[in-house]
Design a protein around this motif. Structure first.
Motif, PDB file in Angstrom:
ATOM      1  N   LEU A  42      34.790  34.893  45.478  1.00 43.86           N
ATOM      2  CA  LEU A  42      33.639  36.466  44.279  1.00 43.86           C
ATOM      3  C   LEU A  42      33.283  36.382  43.582  1.00 43.86           C
ATOM      4  CD1 LEU A  42      34.984  39.115  47.360  1.00 43.86           C
ATOM      5  CD2 LEU A  42      32.713  37.320  46.866  1.00 43.86           C
ATOM      6  N   GLY A  43      34.540  36.473  42.669  1.00 45.19           N
ATOM      7  CA  GLY A  43      34.607  36.152  41.062  1.00 45.19           C
ATOM      8  C   GLY A  43      33.829  34.782  40.804  1.00 45.19           C
ATOM      9  N   LEU A  58      47.273  39.133  50.824  1.00 45.90           N
ATOM     10  CA  LEU A  58      47.353  39.464  50.042  1.00 45.90           C
ATOM     11  C   LEU A  58      46.883  37.630  48.918  1.00 45.90           C
ATOM     12  CD1 LEU A  58      49.941  42.117  48.407  1.00 45.90           C
ATOM     13  CD2 LEU A  58      47.161  42.414  49.086  1.00 45.90           C
ATOM     14  N   TYR A  59      47.614  36.946  49.564  1.00 49.95           N
ATOM     15  CA  TYR A  59      47.347  35.492  48.866  1.00 49.95           C
ATOM     16  C   TYR A  59      45.420  35.173  49.024  1.00 49.95           C
ATOM     17  CZ  TYR A  59      52.060  34.693  48.222  1.00 49.95           C
ATOM     18  OH  TYR A  59      53.180  35.120  47.185  1.00 49.95           O
ATOM     19  N   LYS A  60      45.376  35.692  50.337  1.00 50.02           N
ATOM     20  CA  LYS A  60      44.271  35.166  50.968  1.00 50.02           C
ATOM     21  C   LYS A  60      43.048  36.430  49.949  1.00 50.02           C
ATOM     22  CE  LYS A  60      45.681  34.254  55.817  1.00 50.02           C
ATOM     23  NZ  LYS A  60      45.533  34.366  57.071  1.00 50.02           N
ATOM     24  N   ALA A  61      43.097  37.167  49.934  1.00 51.79           N
ATOM     25  CA  ALA A  61      42.934  38.236  49.380  1.00 51.79           C
ATOM     26  C   ALA A  61      42.612  37.709  47.738  1.00 51.79           C
ATOM     27  CB  ALA A  61      43.105  40.016  49.541  1.00 51.79           C
ATOM     28  N   ALA A  62      43.042  36.814  47.575  1.00 50.84           N
ATOM     29  CA  ALA A  62      43.066  36.849  45.985  1.00 50.84           C
ATOM     30  C   ALA A  62      42.183  35.232  46.350  1.00 50.84           C
ATOM     31  CB  ALA A  62      44.731  36.774  45.076  1.00 50.84           C
ATOM     32  N   GLY A  63      42.575  34.326  47.014  1.00 54.29           N
ATOM     33  CA  GLY A  63      41.577  33.125  47.123  1.00 54.29           C
ATOM     34  C   GLY A  63      39.902  33.483  47.510  1.00 54.29           C
ATOM     35  N   VAL A  64      40.082  35.349  47.639  1.00 51.55           N
ATOM     36  CA  VAL A  64      38.903  35.666  48.382  1.00 51.55           C
ATOM     37  C   VAL A  64      38.100  35.924  47.265  1.00 51.55           C
ATOM     38  CG1 VAL A  64      37.078  37.241  49.679  1.00 51.55           C
ATOM     39  CG2 VAL A  64      38.470  35.988  51.076  1.00 51.55           C
ATOM     40  N   GLY A 121      39.071  40.098  37.082  1.00 44.53           N
ATOM     41  CA  GLY A 121      38.618  41.325  36.942  1.00 44.53           C
ATOM     42  C   GLY A 121      37.976  41.566  38.646  1.00 44.53           C
ATOM     43  N   VAL A 122      36.942  40.062  39.118  1.00 51.05           N
ATOM     44  CA  VAL A 122      36.958  40.841  40.672  1.00 51.05           C
ATOM     45  C   VAL A 122      38.543  40.000  41.243  1.00 51.05           C
ATOM     46  CG1 VAL A 122      35.228  39.859  42.219  1.00 51.05           C
ATOM     47  CG2 VAL A 122      34.628  40.386  39.830  1.00 51.05           C
ATOM     48  N   THR A 123      39.334  39.417  41.080  1.00 49.30           N
ATOM     49  CA  THR A 123      39.978  38.662  41.865  1.00 49.30           C
ATOM     50  C   THR A 123      41.425  40.365  41.749  1.00 49.30           C
ATOM     51  OG1 THR A 123      39.873  36.079  40.996  1.00 49.30           O
ATOM     52  CG2 THR A 123      41.731  37.382  42.298  1.00 49.30           C
ATOM     53  N   ILE A 124      41.586  40.528  40.812  1.00 46.71           N
ATOM     54  CA  ILE A 124      42.647  41.668  40.990  1.00 46.71           C
ATOM     55  C   ILE A 124      41.952  43.176  41.407  1.00 46.71           C
ATOM     56  CG2 ILE A 124      43.623  43.769  39.029  1.00 46.71           C
ATOM     57  CD1 ILE A 124      43.084  41.766  36.610  1.00 46.71           C
ATOM     58  N   LEU A 125      40.310  43.616  41.034  1.00 46.95           N
ATOM     59  CA  LEU A 125      39.941  44.478  42.361  1.00 46.95           C
ATOM     60  C   LEU A 125      39.987  44.396  43.802  1.00 46.95           C
ATOM     61  CD1 LEU A 125      38.866  46.752  42.273  1.00 46.95           C
ATOM     62  CD2 LEU A 125      36.401  45.837  42.360  1.00 46.95           C
ATOM     63  N   THR A 126      39.767  42.654  44.433  1.00 46.61           N
ATOM     64  CA  THR A 126      40.239  42.275  45.495  1.00 46.61           C
ATOM     65  C   THR A 126      41.176  42.674  46.111  1.00 46.61           C
ATOM     66  OG1 THR A 126      38.288  40.990  45.063  1.00 46.61           O
ATOM     67  CG2 THR A 126      39.437  40.829  47.150  1.00 46.61           C
ATOM     68  N   ILE A 127      42.159  42.235  45.166  1.00 40.94           N
ATOM     69  CA  ILE A 127      43.838  42.154  45.813  1.00 40.94           C
ATOM     70  C   ILE A 127      43.952  44.239  45.966  1.00 40.94           C
ATOM     71  CG2 ILE A 127      46.024  42.202  44.727  1.00 40.94           C
ATOM     72  CD1 ILE A 127      45.113  39.609  43.613  1.00 40.94           C
ATOM     73  N   CYS A 128      43.544  44.775  44.734  1.00 47.17           N
ATOM     74  CA  CYS A 128      44.226  46.360  45.104  1.00 47.17           C
ATOM     75  C   CYS A 128      43.020  46.562  45.736  1.00 47.17           C
ATOM     76  CB  CYS A 128      44.073  46.531  43.495  1.00 47.17           C
ATOM     77  SG  CYS A 128      44.579  45.940  42.501  1.00 47.17           S
ATOM     78  N   ILE A 129      41.965  46.642  46.098  1.00 43.45           N
ATOM     79  CA  ILE A 129      42.023  47.245  47.261  1.00 43.45           C
ATOM     80  C   ILE A 129      42.358  46.555  48.686  1.00 43.45           C
ATOM     81  CG2 ILE A 129      39.455  47.023  48.797  1.00 43.45           C
ATOM     82  CD1 ILE A 129      38.026  46.488  46.137  1.00 43.45           C
ATOM     83  N   THR A 130      42.968  45.169  49.273  1.00 47.96           N
ATOM     84  CA  THR A 130      43.178  44.826  50.051  1.00 47.96           C
ATOM     85  C   THR A 130      44.935  45.752  50.421  1.00 47.96           C
ATOM     86  OG1 THR A 130      41.832  42.924  49.959  1.00 47.96           O
ATOM     87  CG2 THR A 130      44.031  42.750  51.616  1.00 47.96           C
ATOM     88  N   GLY A 131      45.799  45.584  49.442  1.00 44.36           N
ATOM     89  CA  GLY A 131      46.413  46.128  49.481  1.00 44.36           C
ATOM     90  C   GLY A 131      46.753  47.389  49.767  1.00 44.36           C
TER      91      GLY A 131
END
Length: 373
Positions: free
Chosen positions: A48-49, A38-44, A341-351
């Motif tokens: 992207l954001g 999830l940390y990696k997803a947050a960075g991605v 928004g993009v960061t939260i969406l990326t974390i949610c999709i990865t989780g």
């Protein structure tokens, strides 16, 4: 018996609650397990954001508020009624107007109205661009994915421009048959220039959204001016046609009166000392013709004065409650909100993928492989 069927032992309920708590705890443990992912997803998501936020151009919205007061007093208290009363006529009756103030949104969104804005002179805030609106639309920026989407059409257009002489590609704007580029610009402006009306108060609000604040203000001001002129031209069109017809009729009746007057005066001077009854009868007939021509001429003159007053009466009055001003801040979504928004969406999709999607994907994959074997 029904009470016994619905009855559950307290121990059973406690067991189900414990199982539910265990499930939530299990989910929490899984989240803790995949926290590095999830940390990696947050960075991605942050990367992207930033890319998306910087790719979306800023938009500036200018709002103009109008309070139209239409002419045509139904009680007969206008200029036409006043002129008619002074000239001895009756009060002017109210006429049903086909153009209502509620049609302003439809007028602004119509293709002929948008096409009239194409040649409006605009200038950017930094002064680097000073051209027409239709040319400025080509200078506006778009997100990078828009260029990828339009890459095939741009390539075809470039090939055509190489194979075709540039003098042959220049075409005059034809509202009846628009080109693809003209049609796309019209549809774009229909979305960016919107008029709304409050049917309760009659207040009309015009919003113009473009990438440069000064251009948006110029276009909003031009839309207001053209809308006012459009409604004024429609309102006074019938009155102008009536006035033009009465002016022609006035000159005709004036010439008829002058001819009858000149004929009577000439006959009277020529037969002043003759006492024949036939002469007097002819003189009386010519005098009656002159008086009748004068009455008709006088009535037409009165109607002409009323028609001229009605042109001014029919003109609507627009009170600009909120004029067009150059905005200081963009009106589209903030870049910080896009980044978050993009960061939260990326974390949610990865989780969701790690907790649920991966499990079902493996199950479906194993089922398919078993059927193949």
């Amino acid at each position: 018996m029904s009470e016994n069927k619905n009855y559950q032992h307290p121990d059973v309920q406690e067991a189900e609650n414990d199982e539910l708590e265990i499930d939530w705890m299990e989910i929490l443990r899984k989240i803790i397990t995949i926290r590095k992912t999830l940390y990696k997803a947050a960075g991605v998501g942050v990367v992207l954001g930033i890319i998306i936020a910087l790719s979306i151009p800023k938009q500036y919205t200018v709002t103009v508020t109008l309070s139209p007061e239409m002419g045509g007093d139904s009680k007969g208290g206008g200029l036409a009624s006043l002129a008619s009363s002074f000239l001895g006529g009756g009060a002017s009756s109210s006429s049903n107007d086909a153009l209502n103030v509620t049609l302003a949104p439809d007028i602004v969104s119509s293709t002929p109205f948008i096409l009239e804005l194409f040649n409006t002179r605009v200038q950017t805030l930094d002064g680097e661009i000073d051209t027409t609106l239709v040319t400025y639309l080509d200078e506006q920026k778009g997100p990078w994915w828009g260029y990828i989407k339009s890459a095939p059409s741009m390539a075809i257009k470039a090939i055509k421009s190489l194979l075709t002489d540039r003098t042959d590609t220049i075409s005059i704007l034809n509202p009846f048959q628009l080109t693809y580029q003209e049609k796309s610009k019209v549809e774009y402006l229909k979305k960016q220039i919107v008029a709304e009306i409050d049917t309760r108060t009659g207040m009309t609000t015009i919003n113009a959204t473009l990438q440069d604040p000064k251009v948006a203000a110029i276009i909003a001001d031009s839309v207001v001016a053209k809308l006012q002129q459009y409604i004024i031209d429609y309102r006074i069109k019938k009155a102008k046609e009536d006035c033009t017809y009465l002016e022609e009729l006035y000159h005709e009746r004036q010439q008829e009166y002058y001819k009858a007057q000149s004929k009577y005066a000439h006959y009277f001077d020529s037969n002043r000392n003759i006492a024949f009854q036939s002469v007097r009868a002819e003189q009386e007939r010519l005098q009656n013709d002159m008086n009748l021509a004068y009455q008709v001429y006088s009535q037409v003159a009165q109607q002409l004065q009323v028609a001229r007053a009605k042109i001014q009466e029919e003109k609507p009055v627009f009170a600009v409650v909120e004029p067009a001003t150059i905005p200081l801040f963009p009106s589209n979504t903030s870049r910080k909100v896009i980044l978050l928004g993009v960061t939260i969406l990326t974390i949610c999709i990865t989780g969701i993928w790690q907790l649920i999607g991966k499990h079902y994907f493996r199950k479906i994959k194993s089922i398919i492989s078993n059927k193949i074997l």
